[in-house]
Design a protein around this motif. Sequence first.
Motif, PDB file in Angstrom:
ATOM      1  N   CYS A 123      36.118  38.808  35.453  1.00  0.00           N
ATOM      2  CA  CYS A 123      35.383  38.795  36.965  1.00  0.00           C
ATOM      3  C   CYS A 123      34.538  39.914  38.246  1.00  0.00           C
ATOM      4  N   HIS A 124      35.966  40.148  38.450  1.00  0.00           N
ATOM      5  CA  HIS A 124      35.673  41.815  39.048  1.00  0.00           C
ATOM      6  C   HIS A 124      35.384  42.818  38.534  1.00  0.00           C
ATOM      7  N   GLY A 125      34.500  42.971  37.517  1.00  0.00           N
ATOM      8  CA  GLY A 125      34.268  44.281  36.688  1.00  0.00           C
ATOM      9  C   GLY A 125      35.064  45.552  35.784  1.00  0.00           C
ATOM     10  N   GLN A 126      34.120  46.296  35.482  1.00  0.00           N
ATOM     11  CA  GLN A 126      35.510  47.233  35.189  1.00  0.00           C
ATOM     12  C   GLN A 126      35.827  48.585  35.729  1.00  0.00           C
ATOM     13  N   ASN A 127      36.985  48.021  35.979  1.00  0.00           N
ATOM     14  CA  ASN A 127      37.545  49.506  37.438  1.00  0.00           C
ATOM     15  C   ASN A 127      37.291  48.539  38.874  1.00  0.00           C
ATOM     16  N   GLY A 128      37.643  47.457  38.202  1.00  0.00           N
ATOM     17  CA  GLY A 128      37.624  46.215  39.461  1.00  0.00           C
ATOM     18  C   GLY A 128      35.960  46.971  40.866  1.00  0.00           C
ATOM     19  N   ALA A 129      35.304  47.044  40.256  1.00  0.00           N
ATOM     20  CA  ALA A 129      34.252  47.172  40.573  1.00  0.00           C
ATOM     21  C   ALA A 129      33.089  46.352  41.134  1.00  0.00           C
ATOM     22  N   GLY A 130      33.760  45.455  41.250  1.00  0.00           N
ATOM     23  CA  GLY A 130      32.535  43.949  41.349  1.00  0.00           C
ATOM     24  C   GLY A 130      31.110  43.907  40.265  1.00  0.00           C
ATOM     25  N   GLN A 131      31.359  42.164  40.182  1.00  0.00           N
ATOM     26  CA  GLN A 131      30.106  41.940  40.338  1.00  0.00           C
ATOM     27  C   GLN A 131      29.497  40.692  40.389  1.00  0.00           C
ATOM     28  N   GLY A 132      28.979  40.153  40.257  1.00  0.00           N
ATOM     29  CA  GLY A 132      28.353  38.859  40.591  1.00  0.00           C
ATOM     30  C   GLY A 132      28.643  38.570  42.203  1.00  0.00           C
ATOM     31  N   GLY A 133      29.610  36.939  42.175  1.00  0.00           N
ATOM     32  CA  GLY A 133      29.593  36.759  44.063  1.00  0.00           C
ATOM     33  C   GLY A 133      31.499  37.699  44.014  1.00  0.00           C
ATOM     34  N   THR A 134      31.989  37.987  43.585  1.00  0.00           N
ATOM     35  CA  THR A 134      32.813  38.668  42.715  1.00  0.00           C
ATOM     36  C   THR A 134      33.906  40.018  44.637  1.00  0.00           C
ATOM     37  N   PRO A 135      34.733  39.995  44.457  1.00  0.00           N
ATOM     38  CA  PRO A 135      34.605  41.059  45.646  1.00  0.00           C
ATOM     39  C   PRO A 135      35.131  42.506  44.422  1.00  0.00           C
ATOM     40  N   ILE A 136      35.201  43.264  45.272  1.00  0.00           N
ATOM     41  CA  ILE A 136      35.597  44.632  44.713  1.00  0.00           C
ATOM     42  C   ILE A 136      36.555  44.766  44.581  1.00  0.00           C
ATOM     43  N   LEU A 137      36.782  45.728  43.977  1.00  0.00           N
ATOM     44  CA  LEU A 137      38.897  45.741  44.180  1.00  0.00           C
ATOM     45  C   LEU A 137      39.139  47.216  44.056  1.00  0.00           C
ATOM     46  N   ALA A 138      38.318  47.965  43.812  1.00  0.00           N
ATOM     47  CA  ALA A 138      38.139  49.138  43.547  1.00  0.00           C
ATOM     48  C   ALA A 138      38.431  49.762  44.902  1.00  0.00           C
ATOM     49  N   GLY A 139      39.327  50.725  45.679  1.00  0.00           N
ATOM     50  CA  GLY A 139      39.864  51.222  46.106  1.00  0.00           C
ATOM     51  C   GLY A 139      39.678  50.498  47.866  1.00  0.00           C
ATOM     52  N   TYR A 140      40.436  49.246  46.906  1.00  0.00           N
ATOM     53  CA  TYR A 140      41.063  47.778  48.227  1.00  0.00           C
ATOM     54  C   TYR A 140      42.002  48.423  48.711  1.00  0.00           C
ATOM     55  N   ASP A 141      43.023  48.407  49.888  1.00  0.00           N
ATOM     56  CA  ASP A 141      44.265  48.307  49.843  1.00  0.00           C
ATOM     57  C   ASP A 141      44.982  48.483  50.031  1.00  0.00           C
ATOM     58  N   PRO A 142      46.387  49.128  49.102  1.00  0.00           N
ATOM     59  CA  PRO A 142      47.766  48.445  48.443  1.00  0.00           C
ATOM     60  C   PRO A 142      48.229  47.213  49.553  1.00  0.00           C
ATOM     61  N   ALA A 143      47.951  47.048  50.554  1.00  0.00           N
ATOM     62  CA  ALA A 143      49.645  45.631  51.682  1.00  0.00           C
ATOM     63  C   ALA A 143      48.575  45.466  51.682  1.00  0.00           C
ATOM     64  N   ALA A 144      47.127  44.925  51.392  1.00  0.00           N
ATOM     65  CA  ALA A 144      45.909  43.962  51.596  1.00  0.00           C
ATOM     66  C   ALA A 144      46.056  43.208  50.407  1.00  0.00           C
ATOM     67  N   PHE A 145      45.876  44.151  49.556  1.00  0.00           N
ATOM     68  CA  PHE A 145      46.016  43.194  48.146  1.00  0.00           C
ATOM     69  C   PHE A 145      47.458  42.612  47.362  1.00  0.00           C
ATOM     70  N   VAL A 146      48.454  43.257  47.858  1.00  0.00           N
ATOM     71  CA  VAL A 146      49.619  42.550  47.813  1.00  0.00           C
ATOM     72  C   VAL A 146      49.627  41.113  48.805  1.00  0.00           C
ATOM     73  N   ARG A 147      49.260  40.833  49.902  1.00  0.00           N
ATOM     74  CA  ARG A 147      49.218  39.910  51.088  1.00  0.00           C
ATOM     75  C   ARG A 147      48.187  39.199  50.198  1.00  0.00           C
ATOM     76  N   VAL A 148      46.711  39.373  49.912  1.00  0.00           N
ATOM     77  CA  VAL A 148      46.437  38.162  49.229  1.00  0.00           C
ATOM     78  C   VAL A 148      46.664  37.932  48.312  1.00  0.00           C
ATOM     79  N   TRP A 149      46.996  38.712  47.561  1.00  0.00           N
ATOM     80  CA  TRP A 149      47.064  37.981  45.946  1.00  0.00           C
ATOM     81  C   TRP A 149      48.851  36.634  46.344  1.00  0.00           C
ATOM     82  N   GLY A 150      49.164  37.091  47.404  1.00  0.00           N
ATOM     83  CA  GLY A 150      50.357  36.207  48.139  1.00  0.00           C
ATOM     84  C   GLY A 150      49.950  34.657  48.502  1.00  0.00           C
ATOM     85  N   GLU A 151      48.427  35.222  48.951  1.00  0.00           N
ATOM     86  CA  GLU A 151      47.936  33.841  49.756  1.00  0.00           C
ATOM     87  C   GLU A 151      47.075  32.939  48.939  1.00  0.00           C
ATOM     88  N   PHE A 152      46.597  33.813  47.162  1.00  0.00           N
ATOM     89  CA  PHE A 152      46.286  32.999  46.112  1.00  0.00           C
ATOM     90  C   PHE A 152      48.054  31.964  45.380  1.00  0.00           C
TER      91      PHE A 152
END
Length: 96
Positions: free
Chosen positions: A32-61
Amino acid sequence: MLAASAALAQPKSHATPHQPVAPLHAQACAGCHGQNGAGQGGTPILAGYDPAAFVRVWGEFRNNQRPTATIMNRIARGYSDDEVAALAAYFASVKR
């Protein structure tokens, strides 16, 4: 000769200085998020994502606090906290 044989038996890293080695479970994100988190379609780009924000958002999901999510609220429940931390560190290390 034994030293040479041992050196040949060592696994080789396919990482380059510009591309860190992805944890195996990061491969599931590529669909969904493309190779190495580069993003594709309407999914967010994960590459370079702040790790604290990543963990927080993951918890929200995981806790169904993002009701408009189409699938991440179900996927997030299948990962341990250690796996989420590894994903957060990996995607933070990938350059956009």
